[in-house]
Design a protein around this motif. Sequence first.
Motif, short mmCIF file in Angstrom:
data_model
loop_
_atom_site.label_atom_id
_atom_site.label_comp_id
_atom_site.label_asym_id
_atom_site.label_seq_id
_atom_site.Cartn_x
_atom_site.Cartn_y
_atom_site.Cartn_z
N ARG A 1 9.17 -7.46 -5.53
CA ARG A 1 9.44 -6.53 -4.28
C ARG A 1 7.67 -5.91 -4.22
NH1 ARG A 1 13.09 -3.06 -2.32
NH2 ARG A 1 14.83 -4.83 -2.54
N MET A 2 7.13 -5.69 -5.26
CA MET A 2 5.86 -5.03 -4.98
C MET A 2 4.93 -6.03 -4.21
SD MET A 2 2.92 -4.12 -8.06
CE MET A 2 4.36 -3.55 -9.36
N LEU A 3 5.09 -7.31 -4.45
CA LEU A 3 4.35 -8.20 -3.76
C LEU A 3 4.85 -8.25 -2.13
CD1 LEU A 3 2.08 -10.53 -3.57
CD2 LEU A 3 3.89 -12.12 -4.51
N SER A 4 5.98 -8.38 -1.97
CA SER A 4 6.79 -8.28 -0.82
C SER A 4 6.35 -7.27 0.12
CB SER A 4 8.27 -8.58 -0.60
OG SER A 4 8.70 -9.64 -1.43
N ASP A 5 6.53 -5.86 -0.39
CA ASP A 5 6.07 -4.77 0.09
C ASP A 5 4.54 -4.73 0.51
OD1 ASP A 5 8.64 -3.75 -0.31
OD2 ASP A 5 8.38 -2.22 -1.79
N SER A 6 3.73 -5.24 -0.43
CA SER A 6 2.35 -5.44 -0.09
C SER A 6 1.98 -6.23 1.04
CB SER A 6 1.57 -5.94 -1.15
OG SER A 6 1.55 -5.01 -2.65
N GLU A 7 2.71 -7.53 1.09
CA GLU A 7 2.77 -8.43 2.22
C GLU A 7 3.06 -7.71 3.59
OE1 GLU A 7 3.52 -13.01 1.21
OE2 GLU A 7 4.93 -11.63 0.51
N ALA A 8 4.02 -6.83 3.49
CA ALA A 8 4.75 -6.18 4.90
C ALA A 8 3.56 -5.11 5.15
CB ALA A 8 5.80 -5.46 4.38
N MET A 9 2.69 -4.51 4.03
CA MET A 9 1.93 -3.58 4.50
C MET A 9 0.73 -4.24 4.96
SD MET A 9 2.92 -0.26 4.37
CE MET A 9 1.42 0.78 3.66
N PHE A 10 0.24 -5.27 4.59
CA PHE A 10 -1.01 -6.08 5.06
C PHE A 10 -0.72 -6.40 6.46
CE2 PHE A 10 -3.75 -9.71 5.24
CZ PHE A 10 -4.84 -9.25 4.64
N ALA A 11 0.35 -6.76 6.81
CA ALA A 11 0.71 -7.23 8.15
C ALA A 11 0.86 -6.00 9.27
CB ALA A 11 1.91 -8.14 8.13
N LYS B 1 -1.32 -6.09 -8.84
CA LYS B 1 -1.92 -4.52 -8.43
C LYS B 1 -3.40 -4.94 -7.50
CE LYS B 1 -4.30 -2.15 -10.98
NZ LYS B 1 -4.73 -1.38 -12.26
N THR B 2 -4.07 -5.72 -7.89
CA THR B 2 -5.43 -5.93 -7.57
C THR B 2 -5.58 -6.56 -6.44
OG1 THR B 2 -6.11 -7.44 -9.11
CG2 THR B 2 -6.73 -5.22 -9.71
N LYS B 3 -4.86 -7.86 -6.16
CA LYS B 3 -4.95 -8.97 -5.31
C LYS B 3 -3.82 -8.38 -4.13
CE LYS B 3 -6.76 -12.39 -8.09
NZ LYS B 3 -6.78 -13.82 -8.51
N ALA B 4 -2.87 -7.64 -4.38
CA ALA B 4 -1.95 -7.47 -3.43
C ALA B 4 -1.86 -5.95 -2.97
CB ALA B 4 -0.67 -8.09 -3.79
N VAL B 5 -1.59 -5.16 -3.94
CA VAL B 5 -1.19 -3.77 -3.58
C VAL B 5 -2.35 -3.17 -3.13
CG1 VAL B 5 -0.29 -1.42 -4.74
CG2 VAL B 5 0.50 -3.62 -5.21
N GLU B 6 -3.61 -3.21 -3.82
CA GLU B 6 -4.79 -2.36 -3.55
C GLU B 6 -5.44 -2.97 -2.17
OE1 GLU B 6 -7.61 -2.83 -6.79
OE2 GLU B 6 -6.37 -1.59 -7.95
N VAL B 7 -5.22 -4.27 -1.97
CA VAL B 7 -6.05 -4.75 -0.89
C VAL B 7 -5.01 -4.48 0.56
CG1 VAL B 7 -5.92 -7.06 0.49
CG2 VAL B 7 -6.91 -6.97 -1.74
N SER B 8 -3.70 -4.27 0.37
CA SER B 8 -2.91 -4.03 1.41
C SER B 8 -3.07 -2.49 1.65
CB SER B 8 -1.38 -4.26 1.24
OG SER B 8 -1.15 -5.77 0.97
N TYR B 9 -3.07 -1.72 0.78
CA TYR B 9 -3.40 -0.35 0.92
C TYR B 9 -4.74 0.12 1.71
CZ TYR B 9 -3.37 4.87 0.00
OH TYR B 9 -3.44 6.25 -0.05
N ASN B 10 -5.61 -0.64 1.31
CA ASN B 10 -7.14 -0.48 1.94
C ASN B 10 -7.21 -0.92 3.29
OD1 ASN B 10 -8.00 0.84 -0.57
ND2 ASN B 10 -8.69 -1.13 -1.20
N TYR B 11 -6.18 -2.04 3.73
CA TYR B 11 -6.37 -2.58 5.03
C TYR B 11 -5.30 -2.30 5.93
CZ TYR B 11 -10.12 -5.71 3.72
OH TYR B 11 -11.61 -6.15 3.28
N TYR B 12 -4.30 -1.46 5.55
CA TYR B 12 -3.08 -1.08 6.25
C TYR B 12 -3.88 -0.34 7.56
CZ TYR B 12 1.19 1.22 7.93
OH TYR B 12 2.20 1.47 8.46
N GLY B 13 -3.23 -0.86 8.62
CA GLY B 13 -3.35 -0.31 10.09
C GLY B 13 -4.89 -0.92 10.59
N VAL B 14 -5.36 -1.82 10.02
CA VAL B 14 -6.51 -2.41 10.42
C VAL B 14 -5.84 -4.22 10.92
CG1 VAL B 14 -8.66 -3.96 9.67
CG2 VAL B 14 -8.07 -1.65 8.84
N ASN B 15 -6.50 -4.27 12.13
CA ASN B 15 -6.03 -5.64 12.91
C ASN B 15 -7.07 -6.78 12.41
OD1 ASN B 15 -3.61 -4.73 14.20
ND2 ASN B 15 -5.03 -3.60 15.58
#
Length: 234
Positions: A114-124, A172-186
């Motif tokens: 779920r952590m990975l799926s949520d990160s993918e959604a946020m990255f998108a 955490k480092t390759k999914a959660v952190e990346v998605s958090y930092n790039y959320y909202g960026v196209n």
Amino acid sequence: MLIKNKKKFAFGLTMTLSFAAILVIMFMPLFGGTNAFHAADGLFNSISKASASHFTQVRASLAGFETKSADQELKLSEGVGKNVATIINATGQEATYADGILTVRGEINPLLDRMLSDSEAMFANNGEVLQNAYGIEPKAALYAWWMYASTASKKFLLQKRFDTSKIIDEVKTKAVEVSYNYYGVNPTPATERVAILAFALIFYVIYTVWYGFAIFELFEGIGLTMTKSAKKET
């Protein structure tokens, strides 16, 4: 008089003032409603996001990891702890938060999935997925995942469950952190922004050299120069 060479001083002063004028312009909201520095930051974030996805690699690592117990007691702040409990319960595992302690019962793989799926959604940039699933602001939900992963990883490490700690850190480092930092960026491929990238690089070099020459000419104008010292005869 302090000025030794009026021509050089005037040239250096002109360059300095023009440098300052351009700097003031760059701080003004003339670039799509923002200043040049924020615009450049957005540009490079957009380009770097296009190559920042490691979800396939992380999912492959997770697929090869044999699920184990996630049972732990973790110390978390109230706001974060309650959010983590809400999120973990939504995965089908169990979590309660009371008196500053998050108690987790269940298996680790469903949490990491779920952590990975949520990160993918946020990255998108699909934050509504998390909002609808948990009733929590999307970045707050992802931050809760990050806090859980950070705290749980350290606890597993102390328990000498190194493989579990390692897989949590990878998510955490390759999914959660990346998605958090790039959320909202196209994301934008660099190949589509070659012209603006070339301009930014050339402008940076010229602008830096410009400032250097301005200072150099000013100093020469007031008689401050660098000369080779005379060789001493022995």
